[in-house]
Design a protein around this motif. Sequence first.
Motif, PDB file in Angstrom:
ATOM      1  N   SER A   3      35.020  26.688  50.085  1.00 45.29           N
ATOM      2  CA  SER A   3      36.228  26.576  50.916  1.00 45.29           C
ATOM      3  C   SER A   3      37.448  26.231  50.067  1.00 45.29           C
ATOM      4  O   SER A   3      38.563  26.656  50.360  1.00 45.29           O
ATOM      5  CB  SER A   3      36.030  25.524  52.008  1.00 45.29           C
ATOM      6  OG  SER A   3      35.966  24.212  51.455  1.00 45.29           O
ATOM      7  N   LEU A   4      37.244  25.476  48.984  1.00 46.92           N
ATOM      8  CA  LEU A   4      38.355  25.157  48.076  1.00 46.92           C
ATOM      9  C   LEU A   4      38.881  26.405  47.374  1.00 46.92           C
ATOM     10  O   LEU A   4      40.057  26.474  47.004  1.00 46.92           O
ATOM     11  CB  LEU A   4      37.903  24.133  47.029  1.00 46.92           C
ATOM     12  CG  LEU A   4      37.701  22.692  47.512  1.00 46.92           C
ATOM     13  CD1 LEU A   4      37.028  21.870  46.424  1.00 46.92           C
ATOM     14  CD2 LEU A   4      39.028  22.064  47.911  1.00 46.92           C
ATOM     15  N   LEU A   5      38.002  27.378  47.181  1.00 52.76           N
ATOM     16  CA  LEU A   5      38.390  28.605  46.486  1.00 52.76           C
ATOM     17  C   LEU A   5      38.881  29.687  47.443  1.00 52.76           C
ATOM     18  O   LEU A   5      39.300  30.761  47.003  1.00 52.76           O
ATOM     19  CB  LEU A   5      37.205  29.147  45.679  1.00 52.76           C
ATOM     20  CG  LEU A   5      36.687  28.207  44.574  1.00 52.76           C
ATOM     21  CD1 LEU A   5      35.420  28.769  43.963  1.00 52.76           C
ATOM     22  CD2 LEU A   5      37.751  27.998  43.503  1.00 52.76           C
ATOM     23  N   ASP A   6      38.853  29.411  48.729  1.00 50.74           N
ATOM     24  CA  ASP A   6      39.289  30.380  49.740  1.00 50.74           C
ATOM     25  C   ASP A   6      40.824  30.493  49.714  1.00 50.74           C
ATOM     26  O   ASP A   6      41.531  29.504  49.890  1.00 50.74           O
ATOM     27  CB  ASP A   6      38.821  29.912  51.111  1.00 50.74           C
ATOM     28  CG  ASP A   6      39.087  30.945  52.201  1.00 50.74           C
ATOM     29  OD1 ASP A   6      39.686  31.998  51.899  1.00 50.74           O
ATOM     30  OD2 ASP A   6      38.705  30.686  53.356  1.00 50.74           O
ATOM     31  N   THR A   7      41.326  31.687  49.485  1.00 55.21           N
ATOM     32  CA  THR A   7      42.783  31.891  49.384  1.00 55.21           C
ATOM     33  C   THR A   7      43.454  32.081  50.729  1.00 55.21           C
ATOM     34  O   THR A   7      44.688  32.028  50.822  1.00 55.21           O
ATOM     35  CB  THR A   7      43.087  33.134  48.520  1.00 55.21           C
ATOM     36  OG1 THR A   7      42.463  34.279  49.116  1.00 55.21           O
ATOM     37  CG2 THR A   7      42.580  32.960  47.103  1.00 55.21           C
TER      38      THR A   7
ATOM     39  N   GLY B 179      48.058  38.687  53.052  1.00 51.08           N
ATOM     40  CA  GLY B 179      46.906  38.992  52.213  1.00 51.08           C
ATOM     41  C   GLY B 179      47.096  38.711  50.744  1.00 51.08           C
ATOM     42  O   GLY B 179      46.251  39.104  49.926  1.00 51.08           O
ATOM     43  N   TYR B 180      48.182  38.015  50.349  1.00 52.09           N
ATOM     44  CA  TYR B 180      48.457  37.775  48.931  1.00 52.09           C
ATOM     45  C   TYR B 180      49.026  36.370  48.755  1.00 52.09           C
ATOM     46  O   TYR B 180      49.887  35.940  49.530  1.00 52.09           O
ATOM     47  CB  TYR B 180      49.464  38.809  48.415  1.00 52.09           C
ATOM     48  CG  TYR B 180      49.757  38.712  46.937  1.00 52.09           C
ATOM     49  CD1 TYR B 180      48.859  39.205  46.003  1.00 52.09           C
ATOM     50  CD2 TYR B 180      50.934  38.124  46.477  1.00 52.09           C
ATOM     51  CE1 TYR B 180      49.123  39.125  44.643  1.00 52.09           C
ATOM     52  CE2 TYR B 180      51.211  38.039  45.118  1.00 52.09           C
ATOM     53  CZ  TYR B 180      50.301  38.545  44.215  1.00 52.09           C
ATOM     54  OH  TYR B 180      50.558  38.449  42.862  1.00 52.09           O
ATOM     55  N   VAL B 181      48.540  35.646  47.750  1.00 50.70           N
ATOM     56  CA  VAL B 181      49.059  34.300  47.462  1.00 50.70           C
ATOM     57  C   VAL B 181      50.255  34.450  46.538  1.00 50.70           C
ATOM     58  O   VAL B 181      50.110  34.787  45.354  1.00 50.70           O
ATOM     59  CB  VAL B 181      47.986  33.409  46.809  1.00 50.70           C
ATOM     60  CG1 VAL B 181      48.559  32.015  46.532  1.00 50.70           C
ATOM     61  CG2 VAL B 181      46.760  33.300  47.704  1.00 50.70           C
ATOM     62  N   GLU B 182      51.444  34.221  47.072  1.00 53.43           N
ATOM     63  CA  GLU B 182      52.662  34.381  46.284  1.00 53.43           C
ATOM     64  C   GLU B 182      52.853  33.207  45.327  1.00 53.43           C
ATOM     65  O   GLU B 182      52.195  32.169  45.440  1.00 53.43           O
ATOM     66  CB  GLU B 182      53.859  34.513  47.232  1.00 53.43           C
ATOM     67  CG  GLU B 182      53.764  35.736  48.135  1.00 53.43           C
ATOM     68  CD  GLU B 182      54.914  35.840  49.120  1.00 53.43           C
ATOM     69  OE1 GLU B 182      55.683  34.861  49.226  1.00 53.43           O
ATOM     70  OE2 GLU B 182      55.034  36.890  49.774  1.00 53.43           O
TER      71      GLU B 182
ATOM     72  N   GLY C  44      42.743  38.789  41.840  1.00 49.15           N
ATOM     73  CA  GLY C  44      43.792  39.808  41.848  1.00 49.15           C
ATOM     74  C   GLY C  44      44.755  39.683  43.007  1.00 49.15           C
ATOM     75  O   GLY C  44      45.774  40.383  43.040  1.00 49.15           O
ATOM     76  N   GLU C  45      44.465  38.785  43.939  1.00 50.13           N
ATOM     77  CA  GLU C  45      45.331  38.605  45.100  1.00 50.13           C
ATOM     78  C   GLU C  45      46.212  37.357  44.967  1.00 50.13           C
ATOM     79  O   GLU C  45      46.778  36.887  45.947  1.00 50.13           O
ATOM     80  CB  GLU C  45      44.464  38.484  46.365  1.00 50.13           C
ATOM     81  CG  GLU C  45      43.575  39.713  46.601  1.00 50.13           C
ATOM     82  CD  GLU C  45      42.532  39.462  47.670  1.00 50.13           C
ATOM     83  OE1 GLU C  45      42.551  38.366  48.261  1.00 50.13           O
ATOM     84  OE2 GLU C  45      41.699  40.355  47.901  1.00 50.13           O
ATOM     85  N   VAL C  46      46.308  36.821  43.744  1.00 51.47           N
ATOM     86  CA  VAL C  46      47.076  35.596  43.511  1.00 51.47           C
ATOM     87  C   VAL C  46      48.106  35.852  42.413  1.00 51.47           C
ATOM     88  O   VAL C  46      47.787  36.441  41.374  1.00 51.47           O
ATOM     89  CB  VAL C  46      46.146  34.439  43.085  1.00 51.47           C
ATOM     90  CG1 VAL C  46      46.955  33.154  42.887  1.00 51.47           C
ATOM     91  CG2 VAL C  46      45.045  34.209  44.111  1.00 51.47           C
ATOM     92  N   ASP C  47      49.342  35.408  42.644  1.00 52.28           N
ATOM     93  CA  ASP C  47      50.364  35.473  41.596  1.00 52.28           C
ATOM     94  C   ASP C  47      50.147  34.281  40.669  1.00 52.28           C
ATOM     95  O   ASP C  47      50.572  33.159  40.945  1.00 52.28           O
ATOM     96  CB  ASP C  47      51.763  35.404  42.221  1.00 52.28           C
ATOM     97  CG  ASP C  47      52.870  35.529  41.184  1.00 52.28           C
ATOM     98  OD1 ASP C  47      52.575  35.343  39.980  1.00 52.28           O
ATOM     99  OD2 ASP C  47      54.018  35.790  41.557  1.00 52.28           O
TER     100      ASP C  47
ATOM    101  N   GLY D 288      46.105  26.396  43.294  1.00 53.96           N
ATOM    102  CA  GLY D 288      45.472  26.054  42.026  1.00 53.96           C
ATOM    103  C   GLY D 288      45.047  24.595  41.969  1.00 53.96           C
ATOM    104  O   GLY D 288      43.965  24.265  41.463  1.00 53.96           O
ATOM    105  N   GLN D 289      45.884  23.706  42.494  1.00 54.99           N
ATOM    106  CA  GLN D 289      45.540  22.287  42.506  1.00 54.99           C
ATOM    107  C   GLN D 289      44.315  22.037  43.381  1.00 54.99           C
ATOM    108  O   GLN D 289      43.458  21.213  43.046  1.00 54.99           O
ATOM    109  CB  GLN D 289      46.731  21.478  42.998  1.00 54.99           C
ATOM    110  CG  GLN D 289      47.888  21.455  42.010  1.00 54.99           C
ATOM    111  CD  GLN D 289      49.147  20.825  42.579  1.00 54.99           C
ATOM    112  OE1 GLN D 289      49.302  20.689  43.790  1.00 54.99           O
ATOM    113  NE2 GLN D 289      50.058  20.430  41.700  1.00 54.99           N
ATOM    114  N   GLN D 290      44.243  22.747  44.506  1.00 53.52           N
ATOM    115  CA  GLN D 290      43.076  22.597  45.377  1.00 53.52           C
ATOM    116  C   GLN D 290      41.830  23.163  44.703  1.00 53.52           C
ATOM    117  O   GLN D 290      40.772  22.522  44.697  1.00 53.52           O
ATOM    118  CB  GLN D 290      43.319  23.319  46.703  1.00 53.52           C
ATOM    119  CG  GLN D 290      42.081  23.351  47.602  1.00 53.52           C
ATOM    120  CD  GLN D 290      42.328  24.065  48.908  1.00 53.52           C
ATOM    121  OE1 GLN D 290      43.109  23.609  49.743  1.00 53.52           O
ATOM    122  NE2 GLN D 290      41.671  25.216  49.099  1.00 53.52           N
TER     123      GLN D 290
END
Length: 563
Positions: A159-163, A170-173, A219-222, A181-183
Amino acid sequence: MADALGFTDEDLRRLAGARSYERGLGYLTAVSRLEVGETAITATVDGTDAYEVELTEDGVGPLTGWCDCPYGQEGNFCKHCVAVGLVVLGQADSVPRQRASATGRTELLSSWLKSRTREELLALLQEHLAEDRDLRRRLELRAAAAGEDTGIVRERILSLLDTRPFARYGYVEYADARAYGQQAAEAVTALRALTASGRAADAVEVAREALSALGRTYGEVDDSDGLIGEVATGLAEAHLEACREARPDPVQTADWLVAHLLDGLNDATDIDLFDYHEVLGEPGLARARELVVAAWRAHPKGWAEKYLMERLLKAGGGSVDALVAVHAADLAPNGHTHLVIAKELEEAGRPPEALEWAERGLREADSEWGPDGELVTFVCERYTRTGRIADVVMLRRDLLRARPTLATYQDLRTAARAAGSWEAAERATALEALRAADTPKAGRRYGGSVLMDALMDDGDLDAAWQAAADGYADQQQWLALADRIRGQRPADALAVYVRWIEPLRKQTGDGTYERMTELLLSARTCHQALGTELEFATYLAALRADQKRKRKLMTKLDQHGLP
């Protein structure tokens, strides 16, 4: 100032560049909530939005700056960082006192906490757990890792790695990536705690799931700041640590490793198969070799298959000819693979064959894109060593024609100067090639020419001015040229600034108002050089009267001393 702060005005100018530094001068009054800590300086700067700035300098490493404005998010030391740095320099005498105060507050808190009883600390912690859900979840995870229920740990780590809670569309800006990242970093802590509690075998299995989960979403994270990459590296290290402790079945471990490395999920973690040589032993390594060779034979052009085969050959002492065969099975159309082969051969002490492969790469490169730049550099360096300077110039000239960029122009200039032919003939030919590669356009706003970049890079500002007038410059190049010439030709620079101010009168929006303010500041500098401050005051008064309904613009002009 440098003794007190560790940085100077000149450091800010160097980090930001002339243009951003000058823009920063207009934001001194926009700095608020300034706080000087032991090593970090934080503040808010009001621009198009309220931007958060952090400057870090500890007297040992260089000054660094971070800002959440769009330009700062690209890793640049922006005008907002400059403004904060200048404000701090302006109060340099008080910085030691502010830092001492920050240190004192830290020490006071530490001392106070140490003086509390166990019951008081527990009560304080419970109070904060009731108010801070994130803190509660992190501590719950650590408690679970120290307990016996691996299922809870697995569930919390995944769950901590769930974006999804951080993803927009659908993308982490970028703005949300730091919090994610902190989570996610808590997952690494939990895995290591699991191993430390004597459950390394469980940690191996959970780490594999975590690595796969992060690999699927990376690939879905900036990840411009590299925070998620650090988490991925931490997960990989935690997995390896757990494997060394638990010693899982070597053949099954090899199966998982090779599958993980081949399915594209390793982009974030960058696991190296041979970091596991102690865990795998000879049975696991033999199985890994079998799987890698089979995968490469089935897909000799696959990137992951090629890379693993190359690592296998290098780690196992394979021959250079075997490596060449791996690379030669899939030659890139721009000659880059030829370069890889050439470097392998040269490292093996076979330079003539290396040069033959490199020259073959030049001949076989796709004509549409021209040869790989590094390949050209490789060949040019070998030609230079043997005195073939004319061949170097010819190669650089051909590359400029195939790929007219500022970089290829600069490389040709360097080579021709070494040959003594730059000013005599080569420069004129190169500039004509750049001129022919573009079409002049009157009033072009975007898409400036390489010709303009080359002339300004040469410092030939008169020729650059003429090329701009002929239609080879876009707005950014006009403004860059104006910045360069205004010390000697303030009237010409002023005409450029005014030309780009006028269209902004009909536009609205925070970005427009910020741009207009910057151009007005530059125009004022030109009027000051010309001794026509009264004329600028009249122009500014007329502009304010015309734009008075734009309250945000009026406020911004006031903030930057343009009343």
